[in-house]
Design an enzyme around this catalytic site. Structure first.
Site, PDB file in Angstrom:
ATOM      1  N   ILE A  92       4.662  10.356   6.984  1.00 40.00           N
ATOM      2  CA  ILE A  92       5.030  10.084   5.592  1.00 40.00           C
ATOM      3  C   ILE A  92       6.484   9.668   5.581  1.00 40.00           C
ATOM      4  O   ILE A  92       7.328  10.281   6.252  1.00 40.00           O
ATOM      5  CB  ILE A  92       4.788  11.345   4.728  1.00 40.00           C
ATOM      6  CG1 ILE A  92       3.281  11.634   4.681  1.00 40.00           C
ATOM      7  CG2 ILE A  92       5.354  11.159   3.329  1.00 40.00           C
ATOM      8  CD1 ILE A  92       2.920  12.932   3.992  1.00 40.00           C
ATOM      9  N   LEU A  93       6.789   8.596   4.860  1.00 38.30           N
ATOM     10  CA  LEU A  93       8.169   8.092   4.847  1.00 38.30           C
ATOM     11  C   LEU A  93       8.971   8.759   3.738  1.00 38.30           C
ATOM     12  O   LEU A  93       8.449   9.055   2.657  1.00 38.30           O
ATOM     13  CB  LEU A  93       8.156   6.577   4.646  1.00 38.30           C
ATOM     14  CG  LEU A  93       7.587   5.793   5.837  1.00 38.30           C
ATOM     15  CD1 LEU A  93       7.229   4.374   5.422  1.00 38.30           C
ATOM     16  CD2 LEU A  93       8.573   5.793   6.999  1.00 38.30           C
ATOM     17  N   ASN A 107       1.273  -1.313   3.471  1.00 41.54           N
ATOM     18  CA  ASN A 107       0.446  -0.361   4.215  1.00 41.54           C
ATOM     19  C   ASN A 107      -1.015  -0.745   4.059  1.00 41.54           C
ATOM     20  O   ASN A 107      -1.391  -1.411   3.097  1.00 41.54           O
ATOM     21  CB  ASN A 107       0.675   1.051   3.660  1.00 41.54           C
ATOM     22  CG  ASN A 107      -0.109   2.112   4.414  1.00 41.54           C
ATOM     23  OD1 ASN A 107      -0.176   2.091   5.658  1.00 41.54           O
ATOM     24  ND2 ASN A 107      -0.718   3.046   3.697  1.00 41.54           N
ATOM     25  N   HIS A 109      -4.837   1.196   4.043  1.00 38.52           N
ATOM     26  CA  HIS A 109      -5.484   2.502   3.984  1.00 38.52           C
ATOM     27  C   HIS A 109      -7.002   2.291   4.036  1.00 38.52           C
ATOM     28  O   HIS A 109      -7.520   1.417   3.332  1.00 38.52           O
ATOM     29  CB  HIS A 109      -5.084   3.222   2.687  1.00 38.52           C
ATOM     30  CG  HIS A 109      -5.645   4.598   2.585  1.00 38.52           C
ATOM     31  ND1 HIS A 109      -5.141   5.668   3.303  1.00 38.52           N
ATOM     32  CD2 HIS A 109      -6.690   5.085   1.867  1.00 38.52           C
ATOM     33  CE1 HIS A 109      -5.864   6.746   3.025  1.00 38.52           C
ATOM     34  NE2 HIS A 109      -6.789   6.427   2.154  1.00 38.52           N
ATOM     35  N   LEU A 144       2.292   9.085  -2.066  1.00 36.01           N
ATOM     36  CA  LEU A 144       1.447   8.847  -0.897  1.00 36.01           C
ATOM     37  C   LEU A 144       0.220   7.998  -1.246  1.00 36.01           C
ATOM     38  O   LEU A 144      -0.506   8.287  -2.191  1.00 36.01           O
ATOM     39  CB  LEU A 144       0.990  10.196  -0.315  1.00 36.01           C
ATOM     40  CG  LEU A 144       0.115  10.094   0.941  1.00 36.01           C
ATOM     41  CD1 LEU A 144       0.910   9.537   2.107  1.00 36.01           C
ATOM     42  CD2 LEU A 144      -0.499  11.429   1.289  1.00 36.01           C
ATOM     43  N   ASP A 145      -0.004   6.957  -0.453  1.00 32.84           N
ATOM     44  CA  ASP A 145      -1.164   6.065  -0.630  1.00 32.84           C
ATOM     45  C   ASP A 145      -1.298   5.577  -2.066  1.00 32.84           C
ATOM     46  O   ASP A 145      -2.396   5.536  -2.636  1.00 32.84           O
ATOM     47  CB  ASP A 145      -2.465   6.758  -0.151  1.00 32.84           C
ATOM     48  CG  ASP A 145      -2.426   7.014   1.344  1.00 32.84           C
ATOM     49  OD1 ASP A 145      -1.795   6.223   2.070  1.00 32.84           O
ATOM     50  OD2 ASP A 145      -3.003   8.025   1.789  1.00 32.84           O
TER      51      ASP A 145
END
Ligand code: GRF
Length: 216
Positions: A92-93, A107, A109, A144-145
């Protein structure tokens, strides 16, 4: 020419498919200038070396998230990277990193976001019993995502699917939509308007959007 920095942790098949699409000329306005991995044994590092791309392992051991992210950011700045492409990067950034490259991190997913965020997205899809799943390419934000969705692919989920079978079916589509998304971005065909992606897909083959019932 846009300069891409790719972050990986393992196999690197998405990185490889992007690279092949650059080599074939499908992606015309981008080059991969560096591949960074947080795992020394990532197979993707080998693929980079075989293709004369700088392959860098950056050890995160004993570092807090932001300290490590500063090291990655520094490396990417060294290479004058325009876009950061996450391709199976299993960390996780931090907000620091995301702000440093605001709207310039993408990204992929293996699910139809916003469903099935986090780890084991394919397993989550099977457990839920959804009839379709797929992959999502999106810009990365602090959540996240999450973040503006650039492109999605859809595949069926069969009742007797194993996690491996579904992952494989989704992965084949990842290898199409990730290069295509990068093509669109680097041809300046993508805009973010009110938090949503608007794209100009003029001249792009319909095959990319119509996914047949067998999954490809
Ligand atoms: C892919 O399934 C991708 O969607 C997820 O991690 C996996 C990476 O695979 N983020 P690879 O390393 O690109 O082969």
């Amino acid at each position: 020419m846009y300069r891409l920095g790719v972050l990986i942790s393992g196999r690197g098949s998405n990185f490889h498919s992007i690279l092949k699409n650059i080599q074939s000329g499908f992606i015309k306005n981008a080059e991969i200038v560096v591949v960074v991995s947080d795992k020394s044994n990532a197979k993707g590092l080998e693929i980079a070396k075989e293709n004369n791309i700088d392959a860098v392992f950056l050890d995160s051991q004993g570092m807090d998230r932001e300290t490590y992210d500063k090291i990655i950011a520094e490396k990417l700045r060294e290479y004058n990277v325009d876009y950061v492409v996450l391709a199976g990067f299993m960390r996780i950034l931090s907000s620091y990193f995301i702000n440093e490259f605001k709207n310039r991190i993408i990204n992929i997913h293996p699910a139809l976001l916003p469903s099935f965020k986090g780890l084991h997205a394919q397993r989550q899809a099977i457990e839920k019993g959804v009839k379709f799943s797929g992959a999502t390419v999106h810009f990365v934000t602090d959540e996240l995502d999450d973040g503006p969705i650039i492109m999605q692919s859809v595949v069926p989920v069969f009742e007797d699917d194993t996690e491996e079978e579904l992952s494989e079916r989704i992965l084949k589509t990842e290898h199409k939509i990730y290069p295509l998304s990068i093509k669109l971005i680097t041809e300046n065909r993508i805009k973010i308007v009110n938090g949503k992606v608007v794209s100009n897909i003029k001249g792009i083959d319909d095959d990319f959007y119509i996914i047949n019932p067998k999954g490809i």
